[in-house]
Structure formats: structure tokens, C-alpha cells
Scaffold this motif. Structure first.
Motif, short mmCIF file in Angstrom:
data_model
loop_
_atom_site.label_atom_id
_atom_site.label_comp_id
_atom_site.label_asym_id
_atom_site.label_seq_id
_atom_site.Cartn_x
_atom_site.Cartn_y
_atom_site.Cartn_z
N CYS A 27 -45.01 74.41 130.43
CA CYS A 27 -46.35 73.99 130.86
C CYS A 27 -47.21 75.21 131.20
O CYS A 27 -48.36 75.32 130.79
CB CYS A 27 -46.27 73.08 132.09
N CYS A 37 -42.94 74.23 135.07
CA CYS A 37 -42.01 74.85 134.12
C CYS A 37 -42.74 75.87 133.25
O CYS A 37 -43.96 75.86 133.13
CB CYS A 37 -41.32 73.79 133.26
N CYS A 58 -40.28 69.71 136.64
CA CYS A 58 -41.66 70.21 136.65
C CYS A 58 -42.59 69.09 137.11
O CYS A 58 -42.46 67.94 136.69
CB CYS A 58 -42.00 70.64 135.22
N CYS A 90 -44.71 67.80 133.61
CA CYS A 90 -44.07 67.14 132.47
C CYS A 90 -42.79 66.41 132.86
O CYS A 90 -42.24 65.68 132.04
CB CYS A 90 -43.79 68.16 131.37
ZN LIG Z 1 -43.67 71.23 132.64
#
Ligand SMILES: [Zn+2]
Length: 257
Positions: free
Chosen positions: A68, A65, A3, A6
Motif C-alpha cells: 500500500c 503494508c 495492514c 488492505c
Molecule cells: Zn496494505
């Protein structure tokens, strides 16, 4: 692929650059919807420019992702939505410190999502700063402006390499500017890592039409600016103020002095 925010590996979900709740307010076909991508390739000075007439409103990236998307980004969308919809409906809005931070965060998040398709990718620092603080970094400036066009939408993302005098040129962008237009609302973002881009031209040519929201400088600001709304030619000119397309395509990639 991790991602972008993150850095965790995990299934990436489709993320709309312009969130679904905005789409009913954006023109359904490509007549007014243009967006431009500049593609940098590591080690090459040539930059490919692709201009699309199309439907940026439905543009989707696969870079974020689920955690998130449904977590901090979902909360940010939820908080920013009433303010953005109010502006889209043409209402004058005043923003205090918290509101300025919120609206600036939404535009930076949206710019980073729009920019996640670029290769080479922006350095991860741009994303991790937003992920950790859920607000723009101190090396970020965000202004609001207005257009007279309802339904217009545009995402103009420009990765920039700033090359300070005494350092070797960067092979990846160390700065970006982005203009995100959703209906009558314009957000302009400039963000950098290690060398500060010039925003002199931006302020000289468009200062009065811009409402600065990040970093927060005034306890209260009001959108739209009484100085007026930007037409298509002015939007293009505004997008060029930090780095002109010509500079980027010529491989200079340096901000206007
Ligand atoms: Zn993420």
C-alpha cells in the motif's frame, strides 16, 4: 497485524503521518507542534486525553503494508505533492473537480494514517472505503482553510461515537473528525458510518473561512478563502466544532447539536 487499508497480513512499514517531502517545510522542534490524541477503550465511557507537545512532523505509525505504502499511497503522495507544496509556499491555488478530489483524498488518507494509532481502532470500513476507491467515501466531508503560520503542523484526530436516539450506544467510534495542519494549509475532515454528525456549528462559525473540496460542490474553488486565515485559538475552536473535547472526555462522545 494486518495492514489497516488492505487487511492483508504482511510486514508493516513505518509510515510518516506527515510525509518526508513536507518535513523541510515544518518547524523542526516542538514549540509550535502540538497534537492531541483521545483514547477510547472498548466498554469504558472514560476517554483518556493525551496532549503532546512534540514533533508530529516526525510522527511514524506502523499500520500500513509496503504494498500500500509504495503502491496507491505513493501515487497519491506523488500527485498531491506539487499542489501541497505550492500552497505551503503561500501561492493561491484554484482547484477544479479533479484537483478537489485529489487534495481531499490526500487529507483523508493522512487523517486515517494519523488515526491508526487509536485503540479501539476505527472500524475497518473507514479504511477499506479509502483503499477500494482511493478517494473519500460519500459519507465524508473535507474542507480546506489557511493559517498565517509557516512551519506550523498539527494533527488533531477525534474518534466520535454518535448515538442515535433509538439505538444502543456504540462501543467503538462510528465517526471521526480530524484537523491536519501542514504549514499554512489546514485540512478538516469529518467522516462517518451510520449516523450523520452535525456540522451546523462548523458552518455557522467558520463557513466563510472554509473551502469545501469534498464532496465536490463547485466546479472551481480557490485557496485560501478571502475570508481570512485562522489563528491558533480559531484552529482549536474549529477542531471542537464537531465534537468538543469536553464532550468526548465526559464520555458523551456525541457531536455538538
Ligand atoms: Zn496494505
Amino acid at each position: 497485524v494486518p495492514c489497516v487499508f488492505c487487511r492483508k497480513d504482511g510486514p508493516l512499514s513505518d509510515e510518516h503521518v506527515f510525509p518526508k517531502w513536507l518535513q523541510p517545510h515544518l518547524a523542526p522542534d516542538g514549540e509550535d507542534g502540538t497534537h492531541r490524541r483521545l483514547i477510547f477503550r472498548a466498554g469504558e465511557t472514560e476517554v483518556a486525553e493525551h496532549a503532546y507537545r512534540g514533533q508530529p512532523a516526525t510522527q511514524v505509525v506502523k499500520a500500513v503494508c509496503k504494498e500500500c505504502n509504495e503502491g496507491w499511497m505513493g501515487r497519491l503522495e506523488g500527485e498531491a505533492k506539487p499542489y501541497l507544496l505550492s500552497m505551503v509556499r503561500g501561492n493561491t491555488r484554484s482547484y477544479y473537480r479533479q484537483g478537489q478530489t485529489l487534495i481531499a483524498s490526500w487529507f483523508v488518507k493522512t487523517a486515517l494514517v494519523a488515526g491508526s494509532k487509536f485503540k479501539p481502532s476505527l472500524p475497518t470500513e473507514f479504511y477499506s472505503a479509502m483503499f477500494e476507491d482511493h478517494r473519500p467515501s460519500t459519507n465524508t466531508r473535507v474542507w480546506l482553510a489557511a493559517t498565517p503560520y509557516t512551519g506550523h503542523h498539527q494533527s488533531d484526530f477525534r474518534p466520535i461515537r454518535i448515538e442515535p436516539d433509538d439505538r444502543p450506544p456504540h462501543s467503538e467510534p462510528n465517526c471521526f473528525s480530524a484537523m491536519i495542519v501542514a504549514d499554512q494549509v489546514v485540512g478538516f475532515v469529518v467522516s462517518w458510518l451510520d449516523a450523520v454528525p452535525s456540522t451546523d456549528r462548523l458552518l455557522e462559525e467558520f463557513g466563510p473561512a472554509l473551502v469545501r473540496v469534498w464532496p465536490v460542490a463547485e466546479p472551481k474553488v480557490t485557496w485560501p478563502s478571502p475570508a481570512g486565515r485562522l489563528d491558533f485559538a480559531q484552529l482549536d475552536a474549529l477542531a471542537d466544532t464537531v465534537v468538543a473535547i469536553d464532550d468526548v472526555t465526559a464520555g458523551r462522545g456525541v457531536p455538538n447539536g
